[in-house]
Scaffold this motif. Structure first.
Motif, PDB file in Angstrom:
ATOM      1  N   SER A  30       0.814  -1.221   0.000  1.00 53.52           N
ATOM      2  CA  SER A  30       0.000   0.000   0.000  1.00 53.52           C
ATOM      3  C   SER A  30       0.848   1.272   0.000  1.00 53.52           C
ATOM      4  N   THR A  52      -0.805   5.555  -8.241  1.00 51.85           N
ATOM      5  CA  THR A  52      -0.043   5.925  -7.056  1.00 51.85           C
ATOM      6  C   THR A  52      -0.589   5.202  -5.831  1.00 51.85           C
ATOM      7  N   ARG A  53       0.112   5.325  -4.721  1.00 56.36           N
ATOM      8  CA  ARG A  53      -0.341   4.679  -3.487  1.00 56.36           C
ATOM      9  C   ARG A  53      -1.645   5.304  -2.999  1.00 56.36           C
ATOM     10  N   SER A  54      -1.939   6.530  -3.442  1.00 53.46           N
ATOM     11  CA  SER A  54      -3.196   7.173  -3.070  1.00 53.46           C
ATOM     12  C   SER A  54      -4.300   6.924  -4.085  1.00 53.46           C
ATOM     13  N   ARG A  56      -4.207   7.751  -7.509  1.00 52.86           N
ATOM     14  CA  ARG A  56      -4.211   8.549  -8.736  1.00 52.86           C
ATOM     15  C   ARG A  56      -3.647   7.713  -9.883  1.00 52.86           C
TER      16      ARG A  56
END
Length: 122
Positions: A30, A52-54, A56
């Protein structure tokens, strides 16, 4: 030691679909950006998509609207849903991690999978 294992490639007719998977181990999944690259015969490896990890996402212009990258942090897996496939999508597809995402792109890290072959017939 980071391991990335791709699966889901195969032979498909133009206009068809495939879903690639990349299972990761040896890292806190994650916390990492994930990317897909591909390499066609006689060509250099090229960026396809990153998440991305978030969460996006960024895509190469040539695949926008047809390929979708997603991730399941509970399963340590990143996916590439490939729709409306074209013969020019034929390539070995590689998973990557450890890289940096930036506006509109991704700079790959040092960890690569072994690749999975995608062949699109006309």
């Amino acid at each position: 030691q980071v391991q990335l294992v791709e699966s889901g490639g195969g032979l498909v007719q133009a206009g068809g679909s495939l879903r690639l998977s990349c299972a990761a181990s040896g890292l806190t999944f994650s916390r990492y950006n994930m990317g897909w690259y591909r390499q066609a015969p006689g060509k250099e490896r090229e960026f396809v998509a990153t998440i991305t990890r978030s969460g996006r996402t960024y895509y190469a212009d040539v695949v926008k609207g047809r390929l979708t990258i997603s991730r399941d942090d509970a399963k340590n897996t990143v996916y590439l849903q490939m729709n409306s496939l074209k013969p020019e999508d034929t390539a070995i597809y590689y998973c990557n991690t450890g890289g940096a995402a930036y506006g509109g792109g991704y700079s790959p890290g040092s960890s690569w999978g072994q690749g999975t072959q995608v062949t699109v017939s006309s």
